[in-house]
Each structure stands twice: as structure tokens, then as C-alpha cells.
Design an enzyme around this catalytic site. Structure first.
Site, PDB file in Angstrom:
ATOM      1  CE  LYS A  70       3.475  10.863   6.545  1.00 39.17           C
ATOM      2  NZ  LYS A  70       4.802  11.327   5.767  1.00 39.17           N
ATOM      3  N   GLY A  71       3.636   6.266   3.472  1.00 40.25           N
ATOM      4  CA  GLY A  71       5.764   5.269   3.481  1.00 40.25           C
ATOM      5  C   GLY A  71       5.668   4.435   2.636  1.00 40.25           C
TER       6      GLY A  71
ATOM      7  N   GLY B 121       7.223  14.177   4.748  1.00 42.39           N
ATOM      8  CA  GLY B 121       6.499  14.309   3.214  1.00 42.39           C
ATOM      9  C   GLY B 121       5.297  13.457   3.252  1.00 42.39           C
ATOM     10  CB  ALA B 122       2.688  13.002   2.229  1.00 39.99           C
ATOM     11  CG  ASP B 123       4.897   8.455  -0.631  1.00 46.95           C
ATOM     12  OD1 ASP B 123       5.312   8.797  -1.515  1.00 46.95           O
ATOM     13  OD2 ASP B 123       4.532   7.468   0.176  1.00 46.95           O
TER      14      ASP B 123
ATOM     15  CE  LYS C  61       5.837  12.347  -4.768  1.00 45.37           C
ATOM     16  NZ  LYS C  61       6.683  12.938  -3.746  1.00 45.37           N
TER      17      LYS C  61
ATOM     18  CD  GLU D 134       6.829   8.556   7.039  1.00 43.77           C
ATOM     19  OE1 GLU D 134       8.320   9.245   6.422  1.00 43.77           O
ATOM     20  OE2 GLU D 134       5.750   7.872   6.700  1.00 43.77           O
TER      21      GLU D 134
ATOM     22  N   GLY E 121      12.513  11.097   4.058  1.00 44.64           N
ATOM     23  CA  GLY E 121      12.153  11.374   2.520  1.00 44.64           C
ATOM     24  C   GLY E 121      13.083  12.020   1.379  1.00 44.64           C
TER      25      GLY E 121
ATOM     26  CB  THR F   6      10.194  16.313   0.120  1.00 43.78           C
ATOM     27  OG1 THR F   6       9.460  15.900  -0.883  1.00 43.78           O
ATOM     28  CG2 THR F   6       9.860  17.919  -0.106  1.00 43.78           C
TER      29      THR F   6
END
EC number: 5.3.1.6
Length: 224
Positions: free
Chosen positions: A93-94, A81-83, A120, A102, A26, A28
């Protein structure tokens, strides 16, 4: 410096000589990999395990030594990272399509840190569409079951309209939920749907979150 960059650069401080490090996917993580590559040039010794082909290619370009997951016993630390991240450090995530790999890298890791920009962080998960990775052979049947459960699935497509393919050659259905009242109940429901390979709910799966703000300052949250 933006929030993503601040979080990515800060995460490099977590890496010490000789570690096996899970490398996330991702925007970040891009800044983290860039900063990590500089440390490797200066002599830092590590082995990277990537969560996507995209990360493999970046790491190779920047000279970060890599091994596949099957070639390591365990992973000392994964930076990803994370959404979305909730106050109790659960996440979605994804968004980049790498959720299956992941999650596999995360469960092989002794410690996990997420790096995100402040946008986020949310009070409740669900505004970001929840990705689920599905077997192409039966995706329409799975899609119908998800629709019948009121989960509003949408097949993720590429610019040409063809289905988006994950590194494992699966499709992704994005669930448009707005809010997820009970993430653990939904995760359990999705875990038991045949043909649904993995979902993007990462519950209890990070130890720390490093949050970067637009002015460059950092906040760190720890799981209690």
C-alpha cells in the site's frame, strides 16, 4: 460498473449503525465513500476516521461525520484499498502516499477489509514499487543505504519536480524491486533503518479482501 466501483459498493454492506469506521484512501475507496454518503443521507449513523487529508475533504463534502484518530478509543472496521494483494492476503500500500496514516488506522482497528479491482491481485508482491516514507532531514543518507542494499530507491516527485510530501510532511522513496522473495524479512530490515518512518508492506494486516471484476461480479477472500 467497473471492478473498483463493484468492490466499493459491496463494502458498504459491512457498515452498521453506530460504527466507528476507518476510511481509506484511493480510487477504489472513492466509490466506497460515495456509496457510504448515500447511506448517511438515508439515516445511517457512523463516525469516520480518515487515513488522509484527501479522504477528510471528500467525507466533509459528502456529509460523512468525521473525527481524528486521537479522538476515538478504537475503530470497529477499516475499509481501505491496496496496490497489490498476494494469495495469502499480504499487500503493498502507499501508491497514494498515505501509507503511514493507513497503517496507524489499521492497527487501531478491530477488523480490516481491503477493496480492490482484480488487477491488484498478484502471485507475488513486488511488481508495484514499494513506498517507504522517510524523514526529509536525512533522506539522501537513507536513499544511499537502500541503494547499497540493492533496493533501487527513487525519490517520488510532484509534476514540478519537487519532492512529493505526505500529510505528515515526509518524503517517499519508491523501491523498484520487481519481486519480493521474502516480504517479512524485507519488512524487518526496513523497520530497523533509522529515519525510515514507515514502509508499504502490510503483512497480516487485513481480515478480508473484496475483489471487484470488470463485469461487476465480486469475489471475497478471507484470512484463515
Amino acid at each position: 460498473m467497473n471492478g473498483k466501483q463493484a468492490a466499493g459498493i459491496q463494502a458498504v454492506q459491512e457498515i452498521s449503525d453506530g460504527m466507528v469506521v476507518g476510511l481509506g484512501t484511493g480510487t477504489t475507496v472513492y466509490y466506497f465513500l460515495e456509496a457510504l454518503a448515500e447511506k448517511v443521507k438515508l439515516g445511517l449513523k457512523l463516525t469516520g476516521v480518515a487515513t488522509s487529508q484527501q479522504t477528510v475533504e471528500l467525507a466533509r463534502k459528502w456529509g460523512i461525520p468525521m473525527k481524528p484518530l486521537n479522538s476515538v478509543q478504537s475503530i470497529d472496521l477499516t475499509i481501505d484499498g491496496a496496490d497489490e494483494v498476494s494469495p495469502d492476503l499480504d499487500g503493498i500500500k502507499g501508491g497514494g502516499g498515505a501509507l503511514l496514516y493507513e497503517k496507524l488506522v489499521a492497527v487501531a482497528s478491530k477488523k480490516r477489509i481491503w477493496i480492490v479491482d482484480a488487477r491488484k491481485t498478484v502471485k507475488q508482491l513486488g511488481a508495484f514499487p514499494l513506498p517507504v516514507e522517510v524523514i526529509p532531514f536525512s533522506w539522501k543518507q537513507i536513499n544511499r543505504k537502500l541503494e547499497n542494499r540493492g533496493l533501487h530507491p527513487v525519490l517520488r516527485t510532484q509534476k514540478d519536480g519537487s519532492p512529493f510530501l505526505t500529510d505528515a510532511r515526509h518524503y517517499i522513496l519508491d523501491l523498484h524491486l520487481n519481486t519480493i522473495e521474502n516480504p517479512s524479512a524485507l519488512a524487518n530490515e526496513l523497520d530497523h533503518l533509522p529515519g525510515l518512518v514507515e514502509h508499504g508492506l502490510f503483512l497480516g494486516m487485513t481480515d478480508s479482501v473484496i475483489i471487484g471484476y470488470p463485469d461487476g461480479h465480486i469475489e471475497r477472500l478471507e484470512r484463515h
